[in-house]
Design a protein around this motif. Sequence first.
Motif, PDB file in Angstrom:
ATOM      1  N   LEU A  68       7.208   4.972   4.036  1.00  0.00           N
ATOM      2  CA  LEU A  68       6.631   4.030   4.981  1.00  0.00           C
ATOM      3  C   LEU A  68       7.015   2.609   4.590  1.00  0.00           C
ATOM      4  O   LEU A  68       7.119   2.294   3.406  1.00  0.00           O
ATOM      5  CB  LEU A  68       5.106   4.155   5.011  1.00  0.00           C
ATOM      6  CG  LEU A  68       4.522   5.543   5.275  1.00  0.00           C
ATOM      7  CD1 LEU A  68       2.999   5.459   5.336  1.00  0.00           C
ATOM      8  CD2 LEU A  68       5.100   6.148   6.529  1.00  0.00           C
ATOM      9  N   SER A  69       7.200   1.773   5.592  1.00  0.00           N
ATOM     10  CA  SER A  69       7.490   0.361   5.370  1.00  0.00           C
ATOM     11  C   SER A  69       6.459  -0.482   6.095  1.00  0.00           C
ATOM     12  O   SER A  69       5.941  -0.082   7.143  1.00  0.00           O
ATOM     13  CB  SER A  69       8.883   0.010   5.902  1.00  0.00           C
ATOM     14  OG  SER A  69       9.881   0.764   5.282  1.00  0.00           O
ATOM     15  N   CYS A  70       6.196  -1.657   5.548  1.00  0.00           N
ATOM     16  CA  CYS A  70       5.265  -2.595   6.186  1.00  0.00           C
ATOM     17  C   CYS A  70       5.780  -4.008   5.946  1.00  0.00           C
ATOM     18  O   CYS A  70       6.016  -4.399   4.803  1.00  0.00           O
ATOM     19  CB  CYS A  70       3.865  -2.453   5.609  1.00  0.00           C
ATOM     20  SG  CYS A  70       2.699  -3.710   6.162  1.00  0.00           S
ATOM     21  N   THR A  71       5.935  -4.751   7.018  1.00  0.00           N
ATOM     22  CA  THR A  71       6.388  -6.137   6.918  1.00  0.00           C
ATOM     23  C   THR A  71       5.361  -7.060   7.545  1.00  0.00           C
ATOM     24  O   THR A  71       4.912  -6.829   8.674  1.00  0.00           O
ATOM     25  CB  THR A  71       7.736  -6.328   7.616  1.00  0.00           C
ATOM     26  OG1 THR A  71       8.715  -5.525   6.958  1.00  0.00           O
ATOM     27  CG2 THR A  71       8.181  -7.778   7.558  1.00  0.00           C
TER      28      THR A  71
ATOM     29  N   PHE B  49       4.089   3.040  -4.679  1.00  0.00           N
ATOM     30  CA  PHE B  49       4.024   1.773  -3.945  1.00  0.00           C
ATOM     31  C   PHE B  49       5.059   0.829  -4.533  1.00  0.00           C
ATOM     32  O   PHE B  49       5.178   0.717  -5.754  1.00  0.00           O
ATOM     33  CB  PHE B  49       2.624   1.171  -4.107  1.00  0.00           C
ATOM     34  CG  PHE B  49       2.408  -0.129  -3.384  1.00  0.00           C
ATOM     35  CD1 PHE B  49       2.829  -1.326  -3.939  1.00  0.00           C
ATOM     36  CD2 PHE B  49       1.779  -0.158  -2.158  1.00  0.00           C
ATOM     37  CE1 PHE B  49       2.626  -2.535  -3.291  1.00  0.00           C
ATOM     38  CE2 PHE B  49       1.566  -1.356  -1.495  1.00  0.00           C
ATOM     39  CZ  PHE B  49       1.991  -2.542  -2.063  1.00  0.00           C
ATOM     40  N   SER B  50       5.797   0.152  -3.683  1.00  0.00           N
ATOM     41  CA  SER B  50       6.751  -0.827  -4.184  1.00  0.00           C
ATOM     42  C   SER B  50       6.817  -2.011  -3.238  1.00  0.00           C
ATOM     43  O   SER B  50       6.417  -1.928  -2.078  1.00  0.00           O
ATOM     44  CB  SER B  50       8.140  -0.211  -4.370  1.00  0.00           C
ATOM     45  OG  SER B  50       8.641   0.243  -3.132  1.00  0.00           O
ATOM     46  N   ARG B  51       7.356  -3.107  -3.795  1.00  0.00           N
ATOM     47  CA  ARG B  51       7.449  -4.343  -3.026  1.00  0.00           C
ATOM     48  C   ARG B  51       8.911  -4.753  -2.982  1.00  0.00           C
ATOM     49  O   ARG B  51       9.592  -4.752  -4.002  1.00  0.00           O
ATOM     50  CB  ARG B  51       6.596  -5.429  -3.674  1.00  0.00           C
ATOM     51  CG  ARG B  51       6.304  -6.620  -2.791  1.00  0.00           C
ATOM     52  CD  ARG B  51       5.222  -7.480  -3.412  1.00  0.00           C
ATOM     53  NE  ARG B  51       4.751  -8.512  -2.483  1.00  0.00           N
ATOM     54  CZ  ARG B  51       3.776  -9.366  -2.757  1.00  0.00           C
ATOM     55  NH1 ARG B  51       3.175  -9.322  -3.935  1.00  0.00           N
ATOM     56  NH2 ARG B  51       3.410 -10.250  -1.867  1.00  0.00           N
ATOM     57  N   ALA B  52       9.392  -5.111  -1.814  1.00  0.00           N
ATOM     58  CA  ALA B  52      10.785  -5.508  -1.660  1.00  0.00           C
ATOM     59  C   ALA B  52      11.002  -6.891  -2.269  1.00  0.00           C
ATOM     60  O   ALA B  52      10.059  -7.640  -2.512  1.00  0.00           O
ATOM     61  CB  ALA B  52      11.160  -5.523  -0.180  1.00  0.00           C
ATOM     62  N   SER B  53      12.267  -7.218  -2.496  1.00  0.00           N
ATOM     63  CA  SER B  53      12.607  -8.541  -3.000  1.00  0.00           C
ATOM     64  C   SER B  53      12.178  -9.607  -2.008  1.00  0.00           C
ATOM     65  O   SER B  53      11.823 -10.727  -2.393  1.00  0.00           O
ATOM     66  CB  SER B  53      14.109  -8.651  -3.271  1.00  0.00           C
ATOM     67  OG  SER B  53      14.834  -8.325  -2.105  1.00  0.00           O
TER      68      SER B  53
ATOM     69  N   VAL C 204       6.504  -4.248   1.933  1.00  0.00           N
ATOM     70  CA  VAL C 204       6.132  -3.248   0.941  1.00  0.00           C
ATOM     71  C   VAL C 204       6.471  -1.875   1.472  1.00  0.00           C
ATOM     72  O   VAL C 204       6.637  -1.671   2.675  1.00  0.00           O
ATOM     73  CB  VAL C 204       4.631  -3.322   0.573  1.00  0.00           C
ATOM     74  CG1 VAL C 204       4.316  -4.638  -0.102  1.00  0.00           C
ATOM     75  CG2 VAL C 204       3.755  -3.082   1.797  1.00  0.00           C
ATOM     76  N   TYR C 205       6.560  -0.930   0.540  1.00  0.00           N
ATOM     77  CA  TYR C 205       6.911   0.434   0.881  1.00  0.00           C
ATOM     78  C   TYR C 205       5.903   1.400   0.265  1.00  0.00           C
ATOM     79  O   TYR C 205       5.236   1.082  -0.716  1.00  0.00           O
ATOM     80  CB  TYR C 205       8.308   0.781   0.358  1.00  0.00           C
ATOM     81  CG  TYR C 205       9.389  -0.154   0.826  1.00  0.00           C
ATOM     82  CD1 TYR C 205       9.895  -1.138  -0.024  1.00  0.00           C
ATOM     83  CD2 TYR C 205       9.909  -0.065   2.114  1.00  0.00           C
ATOM     84  CE1 TYR C 205      10.886  -2.006   0.394  1.00  0.00           C
ATOM     85  CE2 TYR C 205      10.910  -0.927   2.535  1.00  0.00           C
ATOM     86  CZ  TYR C 205      11.381  -1.891   1.678  1.00  0.00           C
ATOM     87  OH  TYR C 205      12.359  -2.757   2.100  1.00  0.00           O
ATOM     88  N   LEU C 206       5.850   2.572   0.841  1.00  0.00           N
ATOM     89  CA  LEU C 206       5.098   3.673   0.248  1.00  0.00           C
ATOM     90  C   LEU C 206       5.994   4.888   0.290  1.00  0.00           C
ATOM     91  O   LEU C 206       6.231   5.458   1.368  1.00  0.00           O
ATOM     92  CB  LEU C 206       3.795   3.937   1.016  1.00  0.00           C
ATOM     93  CG  LEU C 206       2.915   5.025   0.423  1.00  0.00           C
ATOM     94  CD1 LEU C 206       2.353   4.575  -0.930  1.00  0.00           C
ATOM     95  CD2 LEU C 206       1.769   5.384   1.367  1.00  0.00           C
TER      96      LEU C 206
END
Length: 121
Positions: free
Chosen positions: A20-23, A69-73, A78-80
């Motif tokens: 999943l992505s969230c912006t 969970f991660s965070r883009a540059s 963020v991603y899941l």
Amino acid sequence: QVQLVESGGGLVEAGGSLRLSCTASGDIFAINSMSWYRQAPGKQRELVAGLNSAGIYNYGDSVKGRFTFSRASVKNTVYLQMNGLKPEDTAVYYCTADVIGHGSYYSTDYWGQGTQVTVSS
């Protein structure tokens, strides 16, 4: 105002993976924290994973070791990453962010519209 847009949900077989992505966009001076929650039919909304203002990652007990969970540059994204999906992971997944707007002294929580994740057995 801030908008959160989620993507990446869908239908997957048990044992499969989804990301999943969230912006977040809009009036953003700073983001204190971002998290993923989920809500299954007839159940309360629960924390899945998140990154708080202290830089600490939190995970719900039911997803530890399977979800990441991660965070883009580009820090507003963020991603899941969800691996080893189970039928009980079926839910609507929501992204949330605690945001400070320009010229504001306080933060506001914003929620996305949600993305459906369905895991078949």
